[in-house]
Scaffold this motif. Structure first.
Motif, short mmCIF file in Angstrom:
data_model
loop_
_atom_site.label_atom_id
_atom_site.label_comp_id
_atom_site.label_asym_id
_atom_site.label_seq_id
_atom_site.Cartn_x
_atom_site.Cartn_y
_atom_site.Cartn_z
N ARG A 302 34.04 15.09 21.62
CA ARG A 302 33.25 14.25 20.72
C ARG A 302 31.96 14.98 20.41
O ARG A 302 31.22 15.35 21.34
N ASP A 303 31.71 15.23 19.14
CA ASP A 303 30.38 15.71 18.76
C ASP A 303 29.70 14.56 18.00
O ASP A 303 30.20 13.44 18.00
N TYR A 304 28.57 14.84 17.35
CA TYR A 304 27.81 13.72 16.79
C TYR A 304 28.56 12.96 15.69
O TYR A 304 28.50 11.74 15.62
N LEU A 305 29.28 13.69 14.85
CA LEU A 305 29.92 13.02 13.70
C LEU A 305 31.43 12.88 13.82
O LEU A 305 32.03 12.15 13.04
N SER A 306 32.06 13.58 14.77
CA SER A 306 33.53 13.57 14.75
C SER A 306 34.15 13.62 16.14
O SER A 306 33.48 13.91 17.13
N GLN A 323 36.82 11.86 11.46
CA GLN A 323 35.42 11.61 11.15
C GLN A 323 35.05 10.22 11.66
O GLN A 323 35.69 9.23 11.29
N VAL A 324 34.05 10.15 12.53
CA VAL A 324 33.65 8.86 13.13
C VAL A 324 32.72 8.10 12.19
O VAL A 324 32.94 6.93 11.88
N MET A 357 39.66 6.39 21.05
CA MET A 357 38.60 5.44 20.71
C MET A 357 37.24 6.05 21.03
O MET A 357 37.09 6.78 22.01
N THR A 358 36.25 5.72 20.19
CA THR A 358 34.88 6.16 20.45
C THR A 358 33.92 5.19 19.77
O THR A 358 34.33 4.39 18.92
N GLY A 359 32.65 5.27 20.13
CA GLY A 359 31.66 4.31 19.62
C GLY A 359 30.86 4.85 18.46
O GLY A 359 30.91 6.04 18.12
#
Length: 446
Positions: A302-306, A323-324, A357-359
Motif C-alpha cells: 500500500r502506498d499513498y494512492l494505490s 487506485q484507492v 481491503m484498505t482504508g
C-alpha cells in the motif's frame, strides 16, 4: 466481495460499533486491529497502551445473522509511558502492532509492541478455584501448623469465569529507532521486529538477545536516503521475509544466504511513470504496509494512492494495481500542508486472497475484487448503525457536475480516516477502525 466467492454479489451490513460517541479522548485512538488465527478473537491496541480483546459470541456462531457480534473478552494495560534519560526522550505507550500466535493449548498468546519494547502476553481463563487448604485460611492468611490436627484434600470449586492476561516475556533494549513491524515466523519459534533502519530476529523463549538480520544504517547519517517502513515473514517459507522502504521498493531476503541479509534475493520495484512525476512523487511512493497473501504466492503493498499486488516470481512490475483515491492527486499540495500525505494506511486480504481491503479518508474504506476487477467504496458511520443495515456504496466526484449520490472531493473530511482494517480469516466479517471507534461489518445473509 467475499471470503469464499467474489464479486459485488455480497452485500455488507452493519453489525456493531465499539467505543465512545465523542472523539475527544486521545488515549482511545485505535492504533492496530488484528483477528486471531480462528477469527474467534479480535484484538485492538490504542494510543493509551491498552489492548482490548473481543470474543465472537459462541451461540451466535451458528446463527448466521449475528456471526459478526463480538463482546469484550479481556482488557489490559500492555505498555506504560517511559522516559529514556540518556536521550531525554519520552517513549509513548501507544501500541504499534499486535500479532497472535497460533493456539497450542487452552491459553492464547499474543505479541504487542510500542516504539521500543515487545511483550509476549498469555491470555487464559479460570473458572475454578482451589478450596480447603491445610495451612491456609480461605481468606489467604496462614494458619499456625501446630493447630492443624487433620489433613484435608483441597478441592476445586466452580467460580465466575475470569480472564487473566499476564506478561510472559519482555523483549527490550534492541531497537535504537521506533519499531514499525513485528511478524511471527511460520516455524512459530522465532519472530522479527523492524524499526526505521534495522530488522532483528528473536526467539520467543529468549529475551536477552536478538540477531540483527538487516541493517541499512549508513556510516554517515547525512547519507541516509531511505528507511524501512514495514517487514513481514513469508506465511509458509520460514527462511524468507520481505521489507518495504520509503522509496517504494520491496526487498525479499533469504536467511539461508547469509547471517546478515543486507544483500536481498529479489528487489520489487515499478518504474515511475514520467507523466505523473511531481514534487510529491517520492513521498506518495513510500510504502506504508506490506502483506503476503495466505497462499504465499503474492504480496500486497500500500502506498499513498494505490494498492499493488506483486507476484513473487515477477520483480519488475506489479501484476495488479488498484487506485484507492486517485481523485486526491490534485489535492496533494494541501494534503502535504496538513501532514495527511504522511498517513500510513494498512491493507488486508480476505481469507481466500480473492479480495483486498484498505482504508481512505472521510471514514471510507475500499474493497477490490481480484477476479471480477470490480471495486466498491463503503463508509463506517454511526448514521446507519442499526444491526443488519446494508451499507450503501459511496462515490466521490472528482470534478465537473456532481450527481445526486456523489460526494465532492472538497467536502471530504481528512480528519476522519481509516488506517487500520482486518478481515476474519475464514468468514466475511471485517473490522474497521475509525479514529477511536471499531466497526464490525458482515455479509448479508438472505
Amino acid at each position: 466481495m467475499g471470503g469464499a466467492g467474489g464479486g459485488n454479489d455480497i452485500q455488507w451490513c452493519f453489525s456493531q460499533v465499539k467505543g465512545a460517541v465523542d472523539d475527544d479522548v486521545a488515549e482511545d485512538i485505535i492504533s492496530t486491529v488484528e483477528f486471531n488465527h480462528s477469527g474467534e478473537l479480535l484484538a485492538t491496541g490504542d494510543k493509551g497502551g491498552r489492548v482490548v480483546i473481543f470474543q465472537q459470541e459462541q451461540e451466535n456462531k451458528i446463527q448466521s445473522h449475528s456471526r459478526g457480534e463480538y463482546n469484550v473478552y479481556s482488557t489490559f494495560q500492555s505498555h506504560e509511558p517511559e522516559f529514556d534519560y540518556l536521550k531525554s526522550l519520552e517513549i509513548e505507550e501507544k501500541i504499534n502492532k499486535i500479532r497472535w500466535l497460533p493456539q497450542k493449548n487452552a491459553a492464547q498468546f499474543l505479541l504487542s509492541t510500542n516504539d521500543k519494547t515487545i511483550k509476549l502476553w498469555k491470555i487464559s481463563e479460570r473458572d475454578k478455584r482451589p478450596e480447603g487448604y491445610n495451612l491456609k485460611e480461605e481468606d489467604g492468611r496462614y494458619r499456625d501448623p501446630t493447630t492443624v490436627t487433620t489433613l484435608r484434600v483441597p478441592v476445586f470449586r466452580p467460580m465466575d469465569l475470569m480472564v487473566e492476561a499476564s506478561p510472559r516475556r519482555i523483549f527490550a533494549n534492541a531497537h535504537t529507532y521506533h519499531i514499525n513491524s513485528i511478524s511471527i515466523n511460520s516455524d512459530y519459534e522465532t519472530y522479527l521486529s523492524a524499526d526505521d533502519l534495522r530488522i532483528n530476529l528473536w526467539h520467543l523463549e529468549i529475551t536477552d538477545r536478538s540477531f540483527n538480520i538487516v541493517d541499512i544504517k549508513p556510516a554517515n547519517m547525512e547519507e541516509l536516503t531511505e528507511v524501512i517502513t514495514a517487514a513481514e515473514f513469508h506465511p509458509n517459507s520460514c527462511n524468507t521475509f520481505v521489507y518495504s522502504s520509503s522509496k517504494g521498493t520491496i526487498r525479499l531476503c533469504d536467511m539461508r544466504a547469509s547471517a546478515l541479509c543486507d544483500r536481498h534475493s529479489k528487489l520489487f520495484e515499478e518504474p515511475e511513470d514520467p507523466s505523473n512525476r511531481s514534487f510529491f512523487s517520492e513521498i506518495i511512493s513510500s510504502i506504508s504496509d506490506v502483506k503476503f497473501s495466505h497462499s504465499g504466492r503474492y504480496m500486497m503493498t500500500r502506498d499513498y494512492l494505490s494498492v499493488k499486488i506483486w507476484d513473487l516470481n515477477m520483480e519488475n512490475r506489479p501484476v495488479e494495481t488498484y487506485q484507492v483515491h486517485e481523485y486526491l492527486r490534485s489535492k496533494l499540495c494541501s494534503l502535504y500542508e496538513n501532514d495527511c500525505i504522511f498517513d500510513k494506511f494498512e491493507c488486508c486480504w480476505n481469507g481466500s486472497d480473492s479480495v483486498v481491503m484498505t482504508g481512505s479518508y472521510n471514514n471510507f474504506f475500499r474493497m477490490f475484487d481480484r477476479n471480477t476487477k470490480r471495486d466498491i467504496t463503503l463508509e463506517a458511520s454511526r448514521e446507519n448503525n442499526k444491526p443488519r443495515t446494508v451499507l450503501k456504496p459511496r462515490k466521490v466526484c472528482a470534478s465537473g457536475k456532481r450527481k445526486k449520490d456523489e460526494i465532492s472531493v472538497d467536502s471530504l473530511d481528512f480528519n476522519k480516516k481509516i488506517l487500520h482494517t482486518a478481515w476474519h480469516p475464514k468468514e466475511n466479517i471485517i473490522a474497521v477502525a475509525t479514529t477511536n471507534n471499531l466497526y464490525i461489518f458482515q455479509d448479508k445473509v438472505n
